[in-house]
Design a protein around this motif. Structure first.
Motif, PDB file in Angstrom:
ATOM      1  N   GLN A 194      -8.417   3.218   2.854  1.00 43.95           N
ATOM      2  CA  GLN A 194      -8.917   2.527   1.662  1.00 43.95           C
ATOM      3  C   GLN A 194      -7.956   1.483   1.102  1.00 43.95           C
ATOM      4  OE1 GLN A 194      -9.753   5.028  -1.749  1.00 43.95           O
ATOM      5  NE2 GLN A 194     -10.772   3.362  -2.851  1.00 43.95           N
ATOM      6  N   MET A 195      -6.676   1.805   1.016  1.00 43.82           N
ATOM      7  CA  MET A 195      -5.718   0.856   0.427  1.00 43.82           C
ATOM      8  C   MET A 195      -5.715  -0.467   1.191  1.00 43.82           C
ATOM      9  SD  MET A 195      -2.368   3.137  -0.431  1.00 43.82           S
ATOM     10  CE  MET A 195      -2.512   4.767  -1.124  1.00 43.82           C
ATOM     11  N   ALA A 242       0.893  -1.159   0.000  1.00 38.89           N
ATOM     12  CA  ALA A 242       0.000   0.000   0.000  1.00 38.89           C
ATOM     13  C   ALA A 242       0.929   1.206   0.000  1.00 38.89           C
ATOM     14  CB  ALA A 242      -0.897  -0.011   1.230  1.00 38.89           C
ATOM     15  N   GLU A 294      -4.790   5.238  -7.301  1.00 33.78           N
ATOM     16  CA  GLU A 294      -5.935   4.324  -7.383  1.00 33.78           C
ATOM     17  C   GLU A 294      -6.867   4.444  -6.178  1.00 33.78           C
ATOM     18  OE1 GLU A 294      -3.238   0.827  -9.479  1.00 33.78           O
ATOM     19  OE2 GLU A 294      -3.612   0.766  -7.320  1.00 33.78           O
ATOM     20  N   CYS A 295      -6.394   5.053  -5.115  1.00 34.93           N
ATOM     21  CA  CYS A 295      -7.123   5.108  -3.843  1.00 34.93           C
ATOM     22  C   CYS A 295      -6.963   6.476  -3.204  1.00 34.93           C
ATOM     23  CB  CYS A 295      -6.572   4.065  -2.868  1.00 34.93           C
ATOM     24  SG  CYS A 295      -6.782   2.359  -3.373  1.00 34.93           S
ATOM     25  N   HIS A 296      -7.693   6.668  -2.103  1.00 29.97           N
ATOM     26  CA  HIS A 296      -7.467   7.862  -1.295  1.00 29.97           C
ATOM     27  C   HIS A 296      -6.039   7.835  -0.773  1.00 29.97           C
ATOM     28  CE1 HIS A 296     -11.609   9.244  -1.173  1.00 29.97           C
ATOM     29  NE2 HIS A 296     -12.001   8.007  -0.879  1.00 29.97           N
ATOM     30  N   ARG A 327      -1.854  -1.561  -3.870  1.00 32.53           N
ATOM     31  CA  ARG A 327      -2.697  -0.393  -4.113  1.00 32.53           C
ATOM     32  C   ARG A 327      -1.785   0.820  -4.107  1.00 32.53           C
ATOM     33  NH1 ARG A 327      -5.453  -4.041  -4.781  1.00 32.53           N
ATOM     34  NH2 ARG A 327      -7.684  -4.293  -4.521  1.00 32.53           N
ATOM     35  N   GLU A 329      -9.172  -2.376   0.937  1.00 36.33           N
ATOM     36  CA  GLU A 329      -9.352  -3.056  -0.359  1.00 36.33           C
ATOM     37  C   GLU A 329      -8.495  -4.317  -0.447  1.00 36.33           C
ATOM     38  OE1 GLU A 329      -8.907  -0.593  -3.821  1.00 36.33           O
ATOM     39  OE2 GLU A 329     -10.610   0.690  -3.259  1.00 36.33           O
TER      40      GLU A 329
END
Length: 127
Positions: free
Chosen positions: A51-52, A14, A43-45, A39, A55
């Motif tokens: 979020q990473m 991440a 691709e993410c916050h 992640r 997910e």
């Protein structure tokens, strides 16, 4: 990493890097084969948003009690706390130990060389 993989540990990344930056770093270091998922910031916050991690936990069907985030910044440790997972720090990043220690986490290591044997011993003891 090889030994963790052999023990059945699912290793993921991440990162605040872009996907292109992570792919380049993994290619240059020949480490992509050790990580089952990742992640990236594009691709993410951004960290410390969880979020990473969330997910990746969902992708691999792993619950928070079985996840350890290893980070070298307070952003990493805060992300772990926000996701409800365990956190360890390595003192080789942008944030000094004094700053890292202001964020709750299990333990801090001066280097990856100190962290690796601890991880292997801890995982072996739990098996």
């Amino acid at each position: 990493m090889k030994q963790l993989n052999a023990m059945g540990v699912i290793c993921t990344v991440a990162t605040g890097k872009s996907r292109q930056g992570l792919n380049r770093a993994m290619a240059n270091s020949d480490t992509a084969r050790y990580f089952m998922g990742s992640r990236c910031a594009d691709e993410c916050h951004s960290k410390p948003h969880p979020q990473m991690i969330l997910e990746l936990m969902e992708e691999f069907g792993i619950d928070a009690a079985h996840v350890v985030m290893i980070g070298d910044t307070t952003h990493d440790l805060n992300m772990a706390n926000a996701a409800g997972v365990h956190a360890l720090s390595v003192q080789t990043g942008a944030h000094p130990p004094k700053l890292l220690n202001q964020v709750p986490h299990l333990q801090s290591f001066r280097s990856i060389n100190e962290l690796a044997p601890w991880l292997i011993q801890t995982i072996s003891a739990q098996s």
